[in-house]
Design a protein around this motif. Structure first.
Motif, short mmCIF file in Angstrom:
data_model
loop_
_atom_site.label_atom_id
_atom_site.label_comp_id
_atom_site.label_asym_id
_atom_site.label_seq_id
_atom_site.Cartn_x
_atom_site.Cartn_y
_atom_site.Cartn_z
N ALA A 229 65.60 -64.25 7.97
CA ALA A 229 64.86 -63.05 7.59
C ALA A 229 65.73 -62.18 6.69
O ALA A 229 66.79 -61.72 7.10
CB ALA A 229 64.44 -62.27 8.83
N HIS A 230 65.27 -61.97 5.47
CA HIS A 230 66.06 -61.23 4.49
C HIS A 230 65.74 -59.74 4.44
O HIS A 230 66.41 -58.99 3.73
CB HIS A 230 65.83 -61.82 3.09
N GLY A 231 64.69 -59.30 5.16
CA GLY A 231 64.29 -57.89 5.06
C GLY A 231 65.36 -56.95 5.56
O GLY A 231 65.87 -56.10 4.83
N GLN A 232 65.69 -57.03 6.85
CA GLN A 232 66.81 -56.29 7.46
C GLN A 232 66.75 -54.79 7.20
O GLN A 232 67.75 -54.16 6.85
CB GLN A 232 68.14 -56.88 6.98
N THR B 16 65.85 -60.74 14.61
CA THR B 16 65.66 -61.12 13.21
C THR B 16 67.03 -61.27 12.56
O THR B 16 67.82 -60.31 12.52
CB THR B 16 64.78 -60.08 12.49
N LEU B 17 67.34 -62.46 12.07
CA LEU B 17 68.70 -62.80 11.65
C LEU B 17 68.74 -63.23 10.18
O LEU B 17 67.90 -63.99 9.71
CB LEU B 17 69.24 -63.94 12.52
N GLU B 18 69.75 -62.75 9.48
CA GLU B 18 69.98 -63.08 8.07
C GLU B 18 71.02 -64.20 8.02
O GLU B 18 72.23 -63.95 7.96
CB GLU B 18 70.47 -61.83 7.33
N LEU B 19 70.57 -65.45 8.09
CA LEU B 19 71.50 -66.56 8.21
C LEU B 19 71.57 -67.46 6.97
O LEU B 19 72.65 -67.92 6.62
CB LEU B 19 71.15 -67.41 9.45
N GLU B 20 70.46 -67.71 6.30
CA GLU B 20 70.51 -68.60 5.13
C GLU B 20 71.46 -68.04 4.07
O GLU B 20 72.24 -68.78 3.46
CB GLU B 20 69.11 -68.76 4.53
N ASN C 34 66.62 -56.72 17.28
CA ASN C 34 67.99 -57.24 17.30
C ASN C 34 68.28 -57.89 15.95
O ASN C 34 67.40 -58.48 15.32
CB ASN C 34 68.14 -58.28 18.41
N TYR C 35 69.52 -57.80 15.49
CA TYR C 35 69.86 -58.19 14.12
C TYR C 35 71.22 -58.90 14.09
O TYR C 35 72.06 -58.72 14.98
CB TYR C 35 69.88 -56.96 13.21
N MET D 45 60.97 -61.77 3.24
CA MET D 45 61.61 -61.11 2.11
C MET D 45 61.61 -59.59 2.30
O MET D 45 60.82 -59.04 3.08
CB MET D 45 60.87 -61.47 0.82
N PRO D 46 62.48 -58.87 1.57
CA PRO D 46 62.46 -57.41 1.65
C PRO D 46 61.13 -56.86 1.17
O PRO D 46 60.46 -57.45 0.32
CB PRO D 46 63.61 -56.99 0.71
N TRP D 47 60.76 -55.71 1.70
CA TRP D 47 59.59 -54.99 1.20
C TRP D 47 59.99 -54.17 -0.01
O TRP D 47 61.04 -53.51 0.00
CB TRP D 47 59.00 -54.10 2.30
#
Length: 502
Positions: free
Chosen positions: A67-70, A86-90, A111-112, A362-364
């Motif tokens: 998840a790139h939104g963060q 929701t994790l930014e892993l790729e 959680n992030y 993706m980010p909003w």
């Protein structure tokens, strides 16, 4: 199990508890105290707050590996999709410690966590730009092609590895490898990165080097390389968005990966239930002179998120890339609504045995293309992203489990909860208490109406929240109550490996 103690902070009563970890699928209660599950079964003790879950399904909160939104806005949309972690892993970020500090400072709904970003380390080593803890850093440096196209020198590889080690020391959940965005990287460099991951016993999360139906540089070649990295280094290789990088060769790709897994290689996969991807306009693979032949698509399949513009030829695309390489675009690589064959191909990636569901959210963005990081709810008119940022998990459950009956509910829930938790559990202790409804587990819980659960976002209306989630609990605190957002809730906690020296 019957529990008579109490009072508990929360009791969820009489729901259909579906917990893949224990195999439980039946009516019962769940008690929560101090952010943890205190009892599962029959709870006689009272709760300071109680939820009547009669007629509703109760599951672990969904875990999104990709998840790139963060942002708070992204968290809220994903909460209505049942996501609690929701994790930014790729991709990941660098510096890792600064990123975690920034998230804690602004407060998060879910959680992030993040991986260490190999591309950021490459940019720093090869063009001298110091990484910023923001995914847009890559787009801001995409006009300098050295980090994209060149093989790194021995000295540059040494610096790349040093920066990745620092990220892991700061608690990163593995290494994000955006190989397709830097296809010039050599096999020796990639092998060294995978050896580092194996040495630290953390996964890599890979966007494979090529997405193409034809050799050379086909998707199949990319997967064969990844299998080789897994075998030669011993690293856990996680394949991101198995659907979009396999294109129309997904059946062969799935057979190859299944064979490698059967031989004991530590390879895992994820996919999302859409035939449209999203990335930045400057992605190198769009500029390939053979883009149409390689992908089986057209330039018209590339659509800018902020304006809806599509392209007629490579020249138009190259001119737009030079002007604004960081703009978000949609890439319609499969027509799953109109083409039954394309739907069958998507099914192969979604249903790969042991595979996780992950959104690639993706980010909003605002109408001018800038990232929306505000606090409005509902999201402001004109904000856009990709429907998968709103409805990945509900779409998967609606289509594959309820409507098409391709999986039992407990197996569908496993793809959203237990499987992603188990992918991360060996390397990240915090994940061992997520993705399950058990005493002592984190109280990350989704309570939903199975009959009405559905995604609502479309490509012409992306910011429609999913429906059917009645209650979503993160670390014991409600973020959705009776189907409505709890606007002030910020219970999200970091998912992070132990920090060296802490």
């Amino acid at each position: 199990m019957t529990s008579t103690s109490g009072p508990f902070d929360l009791v969820i009563r009489g729901g259909r508890i579906v917990d893949p970890a224990s195999g439980r699928d039946g009516t019962g209660d769940i008690a929560v105290t101090a952010g943890k599950i205190a009892a599962v079964g029959t709870v006689a003790g009272e709760g300071r707050r109680e939820i009547d879950a009669g007629g509703l399904v109760v599951t672990p909160g969904f875990i999104d590996l990709h998840a790139h939104g963060q942002t708070v806005a992204a968290d809220r949309m994903q909460a209505f999709d049942g996501v609690t972690t929701t994790l930014e892993l790729e991709a990941g970020v660098l510096p890792v410690a600064l990123w975690y500090e920034n998230q804690a400072r602004k407060g998060r709904v879910l959680n992030y966590g993040t991986a260490a970003n190999w591309v950021f380390a490459r940019i720093a080593a090869m063009i001298g730009a110091e990484p910023e803890a923001d995914l847009a850093f890559m787009g801001r440096n995409s006009n300098d092609k050295r980090w994209i196209e060149n093989v790194a020198s021995d000295a540059e590889v040494k610096e790349i590895l040093t920066r990745l080690r620092q990220g892991l020391d700061e608690g990163a959940i593995g290494i994000g490898i955006l190989n397709a965005y830097a296809p010039g990287a050599g096999v020796k460099e990639m092998t060294s990165v995978c050896q580092l991951a194996a040495e630290r016993a953390v996964p890599t999360y890979t966007h494979v080097a090529y997405a193409s139906n034809v050799d050379p540089r086909s998707s199949v070649e990319a997967y064969i390389r990844l299998v080789g990295y897994a075998g030669a280094s011993g690293a856990h290789m996680h394949i991101c968005h198995f659907n979009s990088t396999s294109l129309q060769d997904v059946e062969q790709a799935s057979r190859l990966i299944a064979k490698a897994q059967a031989q004991g290689l530590n390879i895992t996969v994820e996919a999302y239930p859409y035939g449209t991807g999203s990335t930045v306009l400057g992605a190198t693979f769009f500029a390939d002179p053979q883009f149409k032949e390689r992908t089986g698509g057209t330039y018209e399949a590339i659509e800018m998120v902020d304006t809806g513009r599509t392209f007629h030829n490579r020249e138009e695309l190259l001119a737009a890339q030079a002007q604004d390489p960081g703009s978000l675009v949609l890439w319609h690589f499969l027509d799953v609504e109109a083409n039954p064959r394309h739907r069958d191909l998507l099914d192969v990636s979604i249903l790969h045995p042991g595979g996780a569901i992950a959104s690639d959210a993706m980010p909003w963005t605002n109408p001018d293309g800038s990232v929306y990081d505000g606090d409005a709810w509902p999201l402001p008119e004109g904000t856009s992203s990709h429907p998968r940022s709103s409805g990945t998990f509900t779409r998967f459950l609606r289509q594959y489990v309820r409507e098409r009956a391709m999986l039992p509910l407990i197996d569908g829930i496993a793809k959203c909860t237990l499987i992603p938790a188990e992918i991360l559990g060996p390397s990240t202790p915090a994940m061992r208490s997520k993705g399950r409804l058990a005493v002592g587990a984190d109280a990350d819980i989704a309570v939903f109406d199975w009959d009405s659960l559905t995604d609502r976002a479309e490509f012409k209306a992306m910011n429609r929240a999913a429906e059917g989630m009645r209650h979503v609990i993160v670390n014991g605190e409600a973020v959705i109550t009776d189907g409505a957002l709890v606007r002030e809730a910020r219970p999200g906690k970091p998912v992070r490996r132990p920090v060296k020296g802490a």
